[in-house]
Design a protein around this motif. Sequence first.
Motif, short mmCIF file in Angstrom:
data_model
loop_
_atom_site.label_atom_id
_atom_site.label_comp_id
_atom_site.label_asym_id
_atom_site.label_seq_id
_atom_site.Cartn_x
_atom_site.Cartn_y
_atom_site.Cartn_z
N TYR A 87 6.38 2.17 -6.58
CA TYR A 87 6.84 1.88 -5.18
C TYR A 87 6.68 0.46 -4.91
O TYR A 87 7.64 -0.14 -4.07
CB TYR A 87 6.08 2.63 -4.25
CG TYR A 87 6.27 2.63 -2.93
CD1 TYR A 87 7.23 2.97 -2.14
CD2 TYR A 87 5.35 1.66 -2.13
CE1 TYR A 87 7.58 2.79 -0.85
CE2 TYR A 87 5.59 1.45 -0.68
CZ TYR A 87 6.68 1.85 -0.16
OH TYR A 87 6.88 1.90 1.24
N ASP A 88 5.57 -0.24 -5.27
CA ASP A 88 5.37 -1.73 -5.15
C ASP A 88 6.44 -2.58 -5.50
O ASP A 88 7.22 -3.30 -4.92
CB ASP A 88 4.24 -2.04 -5.60
CG ASP A 88 3.04 -1.29 -4.89
OD1 ASP A 88 3.16 -0.61 -3.89
OD2 ASP A 88 2.07 -1.32 -5.45
N SER B 76 2.51 1.06 2.59
CA SER B 76 2.32 1.52 1.31
C SER B 76 0.80 1.65 1.10
O SER B 76 0.25 2.15 0.18
CB SER B 76 2.63 0.51 0.33
OG SER B 76 1.89 -0.95 0.55
#
Length: 433
Positions: free
Chosen positions: A6-7, A174
């Motif tokens: 995701y990062d 996040s």
Amino acid sequence: MGQQWYDFALYGAASALIFGPLFFPQQSSVGGTLASFAIFAVAFFVRPLGGLIAAHVGDRIGRKPILVFTVTLMGVATVAVGLPPTYESIGIWAPILLVLTRLLQGIGAGAEFAGAVTAVAEYVPRNRRGFYTSFSQASVGLAFVLSTGLFSLLAAIPRDALPGGAWRIPFIASIAIFGVAIFIRRRVEETPEFVEVKTKIGMETTEPQKIPLLRAIKESPPELIVGILCGSGLNVAGYLVNTFSLSYVKNTLEMSATVATLGVVVATGASVVTVPLFGLLADRFGRWPVLLGGAVFTALYMPFYFLLLDTRQAGLVLMAMGIAYGVGQSAMPGSQGAFLSELFATRYRFTAIAASREINVMILGGTTPFIATALVAASNGSPWLVVLFVVACQVRTIASVLLMRTTRNHDAENAASNAEPRNSVPVTGPAGE
């Protein structure tokens, strides 16, 4: 594992769509994109260092503490990406701060793939290893769906609002995924296979275990070469579709950013389903046929990929990206986790997988969007130099898979040393082929 991807997916989408004007406003559109992709690549150059340091500890002390540490570092670094002021506020210090946060991401990400695949491979039965390790790779698709989908939603915000601060929301948000990942990893026990090997080593000798990397180089040089080369096709194909294509569709083809982001969502979303399916096929027919098939398909499909994109028809663009990522690219990561875990002995598996994966990612993964953008610019908007580049990288994977068939089967050695061997699976093909 999903936290890391995701990062990285978040940063890739931002590099392709908005970081150019925010951090490099003095550059042209192409120049700003190239500069953004250059910083995108920075993390990949430190990933091998981070991966090898973490894996060294993981092979000597245990898998669990390293997995907790790396996800913590990744989470902190990603939140930090959303905090720096832009070029308009602090000038050249803005991209410098962006580079620093990206370096932290790279160090944390270096051990994530190797650690996750190693841990899963050492927990599950060998005849299900392809399926279960594929979920680590399927999380890549889910991460890109979430990150690119968020930017697609943000694209609906008025243009002056997005550079003003809305782009920071996905990075700062996040922290929620990071919290869940920490919660899960702190409750996972050490892998039984590692505990068994560590106990056996402790009973046989009082000397500390040799440096895992040196042992891997000494005992498994052909396997390391295979491991490094085999990722070429999937790394290039993956970052071509999920990162470079965003910029190509939006800037070169001058289509809507919504089409570009939706294409990535469709393509990576398809892989969430297809990667585990290819993992099942890898368990049924062996690792190398699936990996080889993905590379061959991608090489043959790539000219048609750009022909479909260049039609500038939204439906065909979505279809092209879906096929490229959901079929060819997904076959390779669907089998790679099991393929790599079975190349190396347990006592240095973490380190060897980290070295194999991260060296290739450093050379081809992070640089692919930059290289592809430069090749398109050099050919006045034509994609055919990019096609040749991608095909050449698929050939590297094909050659490595064929070379693999001459190497030792360390998985068989591991099974022979276990007190209670689990059900085996043909690693190289059906019926032990």
